[in-house]
Write a protein that holds these residues in place. Structure first.
Motif, PDB file in Angstrom:
ATOM      1  N   SER A 192       0.839  -1.200   0.000  1.00 45.60           N
ATOM      2  CA  SER A 192       0.000   0.000   0.000  1.00 45.60           C
ATOM      3  C   SER A 192       0.880   1.259   0.000  1.00 45.60           C
ATOM      4  O   SER A 192       0.530   2.259  -0.608  1.00 45.60           O
ATOM      5  CB  SER A 192      -0.996  -0.017   1.161  1.00 45.60           C
ATOM      6  N   ARG A 193       2.033   1.206   0.651  1.00 48.56           N
ATOM      7  CA  ARG A 193       2.956   2.360   0.622  1.00 48.56           C
ATOM      8  C   ARG A 193       3.442   2.635  -0.784  1.00 48.56           C
ATOM      9  O   ARG A 193       3.564   3.756  -1.215  1.00 48.56           O
ATOM     10  CB  ARG A 193       4.200   2.071   1.469  1.00 48.56           C
ATOM     11  N   GLU A 194       3.756   1.545  -1.501  1.00 50.66           N
ATOM     12  CA  GLU A 194       4.372   1.712  -2.814  1.00 50.66           C
ATOM     13  C   GLU A 194       3.359   1.711  -3.936  1.00 50.66           C
ATOM     14  O   GLU A 194       3.724   1.839  -5.099  1.00 50.66           O
ATOM     15  CB  GLU A 194       5.406   0.596  -3.014  1.00 50.66           C
ATOM     16  N   GLY A 195       2.096   1.533  -3.571  1.00 48.09           N
ATOM     17  CA  GLY A 195       1.046   1.498  -4.587  1.00 48.09           C
ATOM     18  C   GLY A 195       1.264   0.386  -5.599  1.00 48.09           C
ATOM     19  O   GLY A 195       0.884   0.487  -6.756  1.00 48.09           O
ATOM     20  N   GLU A 196       1.937  -0.660  -5.172  1.00 48.35           N
ATOM     21  CA  GLU A 196       2.217  -1.773  -6.081  1.00 48.35           C
ATOM     22  C   GLU A 196       0.998  -2.645  -6.253  1.00 48.35           C
ATOM     23  O   GLU A 196       0.176  -2.744  -5.363  1.00 48.35           O
ATOM     24  CB  GLU A 196       3.273  -2.673  -5.450  1.00 48.35           C
ATOM     25  N   ASN A 197       0.954  -3.337  -7.397  1.00 44.62           N
ATOM     26  CA  ASN A 197      -0.090  -4.353  -7.429  1.00 44.62           C
ATOM     27  C   ASN A 197       0.551  -5.682  -7.035  1.00 44.62           C
ATOM     28  O   ASN A 197       1.719  -5.940  -7.327  1.00 44.62           O
ATOM     29  CB  ASN A 197      -0.815  -4.367  -8.777  1.00 44.62           C
ATOM     30  N   PRO A 198      -0.210  -6.503  -6.346  1.00 39.57           N
ATOM     31  CA  PRO A 198       0.355  -7.715  -5.743  1.00 39.57           C
ATOM     32  C   PRO A 198       0.965  -8.683  -6.753  1.00 39.57           C
ATOM     33  O   PRO A 198       1.789  -9.493  -6.387  1.00 39.57           O
ATOM     34  CB  PRO A 198      -0.858  -8.355  -5.056  1.00 39.57           C
ATOM     35  N   THR A 199       0.614  -8.575  -8.038  1.00 40.61           N
ATOM     36  CA  THR A 199       1.196  -9.507  -9.010  1.00 40.61           C
ATOM     37  C   THR A 199       2.675  -9.214  -9.235  1.00 40.61           C
ATOM     38  O   THR A 199       3.423 -10.065  -9.685  1.00 40.61           O
ATOM     39  CB  THR A 199       0.461  -9.444 -10.372  1.00 40.61           C
ATOM     40  N   ALA A 200       3.095  -8.001  -8.914  1.00 41.32           N
ATOM     41  CA  ALA A 200       4.509  -7.658  -9.062  1.00 41.32           C
ATOM     42  C   ALA A 200       5.345  -8.218  -7.901  1.00 41.32           C
ATOM     43  O   ALA A 200       6.559  -8.117  -7.883  1.00 41.32           O
ATOM     44  CB  ALA A 200       4.678  -6.141  -9.122  1.00 41.32           C
ATOM     45  N   PHE A 201       4.663  -8.825  -7.003  1.00 41.90           N
ATOM     46  CA  PHE A 201       5.247  -9.300  -5.744  1.00 41.90           C
ATOM     47  C   PHE A 201       6.503 -10.145  -5.942  1.00 41.90           C
ATOM     48  O   PHE A 201       7.537  -9.910  -5.344  1.00 41.90           O
ATOM     49  CB  PHE A 201       4.156 -10.123  -5.035  1.00 41.90           C
ATOM     50  N   ASN A 202       6.419 -11.132  -6.857  1.00 40.97           N
ATOM     51  CA  ASN A 202       7.513 -12.092  -6.999  1.00 40.97           C
ATOM     52  C   ASN A 202       8.793 -11.491  -7.569  1.00 40.97           C
ATOM     53  O   ASN A 202       9.871 -12.031  -7.390  1.00 40.97           O
ATOM     54  CB  ASN A 202       7.078 -13.274  -7.866  1.00 40.97           C
ATOM     55  N   SER A 203       8.679 -10.390  -8.251  1.00 35.82           N
ATOM     56  CA  SER A 203       9.876  -9.790  -8.835  1.00 35.82           C
ATOM     57  C   SER A 203      10.568  -8.840  -7.864  1.00 35.82           C
ATOM     58  O   SER A 203      11.444  -8.097  -8.230  1.00 35.82           O
ATOM     59  CB  SER A 203       9.495  -9.049 -10.116  1.00 35.82           C
ATOM     60  N   ARG A 204      10.170  -8.866  -6.631  1.00 35.23           N
ATOM     61  CA  ARG A 204      10.674  -7.888  -5.659  1.00 35.23           C
ATOM     62  C   ARG A 204      11.470  -8.539  -4.536  1.00 35.23           C
ATOM     63  O   ARG A 204      11.253  -8.267  -3.375  1.00 35.23           O
ATOM     64  CB  ARG A 204       9.496  -7.108  -5.049  1.00 35.23           C
ATOM     65  N   HIS A 205      12.385  -9.382  -4.878  1.00 39.93           N
ATOM     66  CA  HIS A 205      13.084 -10.122  -3.840  1.00 39.93           C
ATOM     67  C   HIS A 205      13.760  -9.288  -2.749  1.00 39.93           C
ATOM     68  O   HIS A 205      13.615  -9.599  -1.582  1.00 39.93           O
ATOM     69  CB  HIS A 205      14.077 -11.097  -4.459  1.00 39.93           C
ATOM     70  N   PRO A 206      14.488  -8.245  -3.131  1.00 40.06           N
ATOM     71  CA  PRO A 206      15.179  -7.489  -2.070  1.00 40.06           C
ATOM     72  C   PRO A 206      14.216  -6.949  -1.023  1.00 40.06           C
ATOM     73  O   PRO A 206      14.475  -7.003   0.170  1.00 40.06           O
ATOM     74  CB  PRO A 206      15.846  -6.338  -2.828  1.00 40.06           C
ATOM     75  N   ARG A 207      13.086  -6.465  -1.478  1.00 37.18           N
ATOM     76  CA  ARG A 207      12.098  -5.904  -0.542  1.00 37.18           C
ATOM     77  C   ARG A 207      11.488  -6.978   0.330  1.00 37.18           C
ATOM     78  O   ARG A 207      11.199  -6.776   1.485  1.00 37.18           O
ATOM     79  CB  ARG A 207      10.962  -5.210  -1.324  1.00 37.18           C
ATOM     80  N   GLU A 208      11.299  -8.145  -0.308  1.00 33.98           N
ATOM     81  CA  GLU A 208      10.752  -9.244   0.473  1.00 33.98           C
ATOM     82  C   GLU A 208      11.691  -9.587   1.622  1.00 33.98           C
ATOM     83  O   GLU A 208      11.268  -9.861   2.733  1.00 33.98           O
ATOM     84  CB  GLU A 208      10.580 -10.483  -0.406  1.00 33.98           C
ATOM     85  N   ASN A 209      12.990  -9.538   1.308  1.00 35.75           N
ATOM     86  CA  ASN A 209      13.974  -9.796   2.363  1.00 35.75           C
ATOM     87  C   ASN A 209      13.881  -8.761   3.468  1.00 35.75           C
ATOM     88  O   ASN A 209      14.035  -9.080   4.642  1.00 35.75           O
ATOM     89  CB  ASN A 209      15.400  -9.804   1.797  1.00 35.75           C
ATOM     90  N   GLU A 210      13.648  -7.539   3.049  1.00 36.10           N
ATOM     91  CA  GLU A 210      13.485  -6.458   4.029  1.00 36.10           C
ATOM     92  C   GLU A 210      12.319  -6.783   4.973  1.00 36.10           C
ATOM     93  O   GLU A 210      12.441  -6.666   6.189  1.00 36.10           O
ATOM     94  CB  GLU A 210      13.162  -5.176   3.271  1.00 36.10           C
ATOM     95  N   ASP A 211      11.210  -7.224   4.380  1.00 40.15           N
ATOM     96  CA  ASP A 211      10.041  -7.583   5.194  1.00 40.15           C
ATOM     97  C   ASP A 211      10.370  -8.740   6.124  1.00 40.15           C
ATOM     98  O   ASP A 211       9.963  -8.765   7.281  1.00 40.15           O
ATOM     99  CB  ASP A 211       8.856  -7.992   4.303  1.00 40.15           C
ATOM    100  N   LEU A 212      11.118  -9.714   5.580  1.00 36.88           N
ATOM    101  CA  LEU A 212      11.464 -10.870   6.409  1.00 36.88           C
ATOM    102  C   LEU A 212      12.372 -10.473   7.566  1.00 36.88           C
ATOM    103  O   LEU A 212      12.266 -11.012   8.660  1.00 36.88           O
ATOM    104  CB  LEU A 212      12.128 -11.966   5.563  1.00 36.88           C
ATOM    105  N   ASN A 213      13.236  -9.500   7.300  1.00 32.95           N
ATOM    106  CA  ASN A 213      14.075  -8.976   8.373  1.00 32.95           C
ATOM    107  C   ASN A 213      13.252  -8.351   9.484  1.00 32.95           C
ATOM    108  O   ASN A 213      13.512  -8.566  10.666  1.00 32.95           O
ATOM    109  CB  ASN A 213      15.023  -7.893   7.848  1.00 32.95           C
ATOM    110  N   ILE A 214      12.284  -7.558   9.073  1.00 33.52           N
ATOM    111  CA  ILE A 214      11.391  -6.920  10.049  1.00 33.52           C
ATOM    112  C   ILE A 214      10.724  -8.000  10.896  1.00 33.52           C
ATOM    113  O   ILE A 214      10.704  -7.948  12.120  1.00 33.52           O
ATOM    114  CB  ILE A 214      10.303  -6.074   9.343  1.00 33.52           C
ATOM    115  N   LEU A 215      10.212  -9.013  10.198  1.00 33.88           N
ATOM    116  CA  LEU A 215       9.505 -10.081  10.895  1.00 33.88           C
ATOM    117  C   LEU A 215      10.456 -10.837  11.820  1.00 33.88           C
ATOM    118  O   LEU A 215      10.113 -11.143  12.967  1.00 33.88           O
ATOM    119  CB  LEU A 215       8.887 -11.050   9.888  1.00 33.88           C
ATOM    120  N   HIS A 216      11.649 -11.112  11.310  1.00 35.18           N
ATOM    121  CA  HIS A 216      12.641 -11.842  12.098  1.00 35.18           C
ATOM    122  C   HIS A 216      12.959 -11.084  13.393  1.00 35.18           C
ATOM    123  O   HIS A 216      12.952 -11.665  14.473  1.00 35.18           O
ATOM    124  CB  HIS A 216      13.901 -12.049  11.261  1.00 35.18           C
TER     125      HIS A 216
END
Ligand code: WAQ
Ligand code: MG
Length: 277
Positions: free
Chosen positions: A112-136
């Motif tokens: 929602s911050r980036e106004g992305e559509n969820p289908t672009a999700f898989n091409s965003r590995h670095p950001r996903e890692n960022e989220d996983l870091n937050i969760l970790h």
């Protein structure tokens, strides 16, 4: 001409002196908030006093019941979050479920911050890692956070953007107040955990910048908790801690890139809300 209905807000908090000498301080025992019509004020007040005097956390030295008039035009009506439930075999499974849900909420907040559509999700590995870091980080810290929330009157406001706590007073926490169910049964001095929690969670999910809420009761015999957010709804997780464990509390996950902490706290503590359950 139609009558303008007056409502009254009632807020109760009870505490006990603990510690000796320098360590002496007030520890929270019990709290409650209601918004009711004039006819119910006296009965609700009595029920609140009884609740304060019969709490399992101890016998209060201090009880404060505050009654204030509320104008109907200042009240916001919210639809209750939709409720689902997850059954688990063990409380450890329950915690893991809760983390999965928190992770979903953190990812949704990024989208929602980036106004992305969820289908672009898989091409965003670095950001996903960022989220996983937050969760970790959050996962690692949770046991410590829950020990810290136990004596608090309010909740922890935890900023996922900076990995830090934002409550102005960390011993007190941030307390959501001025809320009730729209059609609440008038008086009930025994607590219904779910009925109160759905009201609170709905208000919290609607506050600016809130990503999700994680709740585990501090009542040693109440082991059901929940994760809630606007997108996820209210998800009850039937076991979230060991029976007999009193460590519990609420953590409001907040994203300081989405809103200002002051605005969120202002909404939680001041806005009058009735929830259509
Ligand atoms: N605002 C912020 N934090 C609060 C508030 C509030 N109004 N009320 C309670 N807390 C915090 C405070 O730190 C408490 O110690 C902690 O939450 C736990 O509160 O679907 O009973 O009232 O069946 O013990 C969940 C229901 C029940 C799950 C949770 O919490 C279900 C519960 P408690
Ligand atoms: Mg409690």
């Amino acid at each position: 001409m139609e009558d303008i209905l007056d409502y009254y807000s009632l807020k109760m908090r009870a505490s006990q002196q603990v510690g000796e000498g320098d360590q002496k301080h007030e520890q929270h025992i019990s709290g409650a908030e209601r918004i009711v019509c004039r006819d119910s004020v006296e009965a609700v007040c009595a029920a609140m006093a009884r609740r304060a005097l019969t709490h399992s956390k101890g016998d209060p030295d201090f009880i404060n019941i505050k009654i204030e008039k509320v104008h109907e035009s200042d009240i916001q009506i919210l639809e209750a979050l939709p409720v689902t439930r997850i059954d688990v075999n063990t409380w450890q499974d329950g915690r893991n479920k809760a983390f999965e849900l928190v992770n979903k909420a953190i990812c949704a907040a990024r989208h929602s911050r980036e106004g992305e559509n969820p289908t672009a999700f898989n091409s965003r590995h670095p950001r996903e890692n960022e989220d996983l870091n937050i969760l970790h980080n959050f996962k690692e810290k949770l046991p410590e956070l829950l020990r810290a929330t136990y004596p608090m009157r309010g909740a922890m406001l935890y900023d996922i953007a900076t990995d830090s706590r934002l409550e102005p007073d960390q011993l007190r926490g941030v307390r959501a107040t001025y809320m009730d169910a729209l059609h609440s049964s008038v008086v009930d001095s025994t607590k219904n955990h779910f009925n109160e929690a759905i009201v609170l969670a709905t208000k919290v999910a609607n506050a600016p910048g809130i990503v999700a809420e994680l709740c585990i009761s501090d009542d040693p015999n109440y082991i059901t908790g929940y994760v809630a957010s606007k997108e996820l709804g209210y998800i009850r997780i039937m076991k979230m801690k060991e029976m007999g464990d009193e460590n519990g509390g609420r953590i409001f996950l907040f994203d300081s890139r989405k809103a200002k902490a002051e605005d969120c706290i202002e909404y939680l503590q001041k806005k009058k809300v009735l929830v259509n359950t």
